[in-house]
Design an enzyme around this catalytic site. Sequence first.
Site, PDB file in Angstrom:
ATOM      1  N   TYR A   1      35.665  47.787  75.549  1.00 11.38           N
ATOM      2  CA  TYR A   1      34.221  47.638  75.406  1.00 11.38           C
ATOM      3  C   TYR A   1      33.562  49.012  75.292  1.00 11.38           C
ATOM      4  O   TYR A   1      34.043  49.997  75.864  1.00 11.38           O
ATOM      5  CB  TYR A   1      33.612  46.953  76.637  1.00 11.38           C
ATOM      6  CG  TYR A   1      34.092  45.557  76.904  1.00 11.38           C
ATOM      7  CD1 TYR A   1      33.411  44.450  76.397  1.00 11.38           C
ATOM      8  CD2 TYR A   1      35.223  45.328  77.687  1.00 11.38           C
ATOM      9  CE1 TYR A   1      33.842  43.162  76.656  1.00 11.38           C
ATOM     10  CE2 TYR A   1      35.661  44.043  77.953  1.00 11.38           C
ATOM     11  CZ  TYR A   1      34.974  42.955  77.436  1.00 11.38           C
ATOM     12  OH  TYR A   1      35.406  41.684  77.700  1.00 11.38           O
TER      13      TYR A   1
ATOM     14  N   ASP B   1      28.617  37.123  76.747  1.00 17.06           N
ATOM     15  CA  ASP B   1      27.243  36.760  77.113  1.00 17.06           C
ATOM     16  C   ASP B   1      26.328  36.848  75.895  1.00 17.06           C
ATOM     17  O   ASP B   1      26.623  37.598  74.942  1.00 17.06           O
ATOM     18  CB  ASP B   1      26.714  37.709  78.185  1.00 17.06           C
ATOM     19  CG  ASP B   1      27.434  37.532  79.511  1.00 17.06           C
ATOM     20  OD1 ASP B   1      27.961  36.437  79.752  1.00 17.06           O
ATOM     21  OD2 ASP B   1      27.465  38.499  80.299  1.00 17.06           O
TER      22      ASP B   1
ATOM     23  N   ASP C   1      22.682  42.859  84.900  1.00 13.24           N
ATOM     24  CA  ASP C   1      22.391  43.295  83.536  1.00 13.24           C
ATOM     25  C   ASP C   1      20.884  43.241  83.291  1.00 13.24           C
ATOM     26  O   ASP C   1      20.110  42.847  84.160  1.00 13.24           O
ATOM     27  CB  ASP C   1      23.168  42.474  82.494  1.00 13.24           C
ATOM     28  CG  ASP C   1      22.819  40.991  82.507  1.00 13.24           C
ATOM     29  OD1 ASP C   1      21.685  40.633  82.894  1.00 13.24           O
ATOM     30  OD2 ASP C   1      23.676  40.179  82.122  1.00 13.24           O
TER      31      ASP C   1
ATOM     32  N   ARG D   1      29.706  44.296  83.783  1.00 10.21           N
ATOM     33  CA  ARG D   1      28.474  44.267  84.584  1.00 10.21           C
ATOM     34  C   ARG D   1      28.744  44.682  86.021  1.00 10.21           C
ATOM     35  O   ARG D   1      27.931  45.365  86.658  1.00 10.21           O
ATOM     36  CB  ARG D   1      27.873  42.861  84.579  1.00 10.21           C
ATOM     37  CG  ARG D   1      27.142  42.498  83.310  1.00 10.21           C
ATOM     38  CD  ARG D   1      26.659  41.080  83.382  1.00 10.21           C
ATOM     39  NE  ARG D   1      27.772  40.131  83.484  1.00 10.21           N
ATOM     40  CZ  ARG D   1      27.623  38.836  83.748  1.00 10.21           C
ATOM     41  NH1 ARG D   1      26.427  38.337  83.963  1.00 10.21           N
ATOM     42  NH2 ARG D   1      28.666  38.045  83.791  1.00 10.21           N
TER      43      ARG D   1
END
Length: 324
Positions: free
Chosen positions: A74, A46, A88, A186
């Site tokens: 991550y 993103d 988010d 997310r």
Amino acid sequence: MAKPPRNPASGILFVDKPQGITSHGVVSRARKAIGTRKIGHAGTLDPMATGLLVLGANNATRLLTYLVGLDKQYTATIRLGASSNTDDAEGELSEPADAAALAAVTDDAIAQAVAALTGAISQRPSSVSAIKVDGRRAYTLARAGEEVVLAERAVTVSAFDVLTITRGEFIDLNVLVDCSSGTYIRALARDVGEALNVGGHLTVLRRTKVGPFSVENASALDSDLETQLVAPATVAAQLFETVQLDAQQSKDLSDGKRIALAPQAATPIAALAPDGRLQGLIQIVDGRAHVLSNFPRDAQPLQQQQAAALEGDTVSEEGTPNNG
């Protein structure tokens, strides 16, 4: 005006994507920097996210199929105390949870919520994911105001570690996540917030690993990307078993023959030509190599062909010098 010659160099490019640019924007920058339109990616990030983006140029795009499904790692920040319609910080936030509800969220409760989302789980993807619904992207429908509820899917979260907890107006969790491809961080943030009855969303996301490849070895987007291409053979050797071909085996495989090789259970196997380049990915069946994907030799850049011609060499159709 004549178009500049296409750069035929093949390779995998590991880029540390900065915040605020789309993955397709990175691809566009790479096309210009490298000098070819034939560039693909092994999974997007993103615009809000940073970190490791894996691109392939020219013939190396054939390797991307084997990179897409690799596990990911991550680091992220989950904010507890408000939900978001995009899960988010870029979406519309709900009213903040009241102070008493937030104060009731103990460290132990956080640990339990995180533990429940670790391992093999069923996850409902975010409504603004790129998953297609009746031929249209979910995020397109969601942003047009349509209600989108996606089916749950099986994913694996092999590690979900809370590194720090910071309490204030909200509760911020800095986390490290190791997960299978297709896991939405997310959605993890959303689900932790829902489990604790205070809402949650993602405020920071950084991809640090794709399979064995780390963002620590990635190139900055503003660097000379053309010089940062990693040879397909180097990347393949980190993913697969390898077999070194001799000159005759290499020729026979190029001619489409199923050459005899010692049995190996691994699939695919990276077949390396005598000069060290990746000639193809193969599997061995009954002692014979079956080609899964060929990796043709790169054509010689036009400027090198011209230089060779000036030196009195001739150039074959494949772009390699013929010196007699």
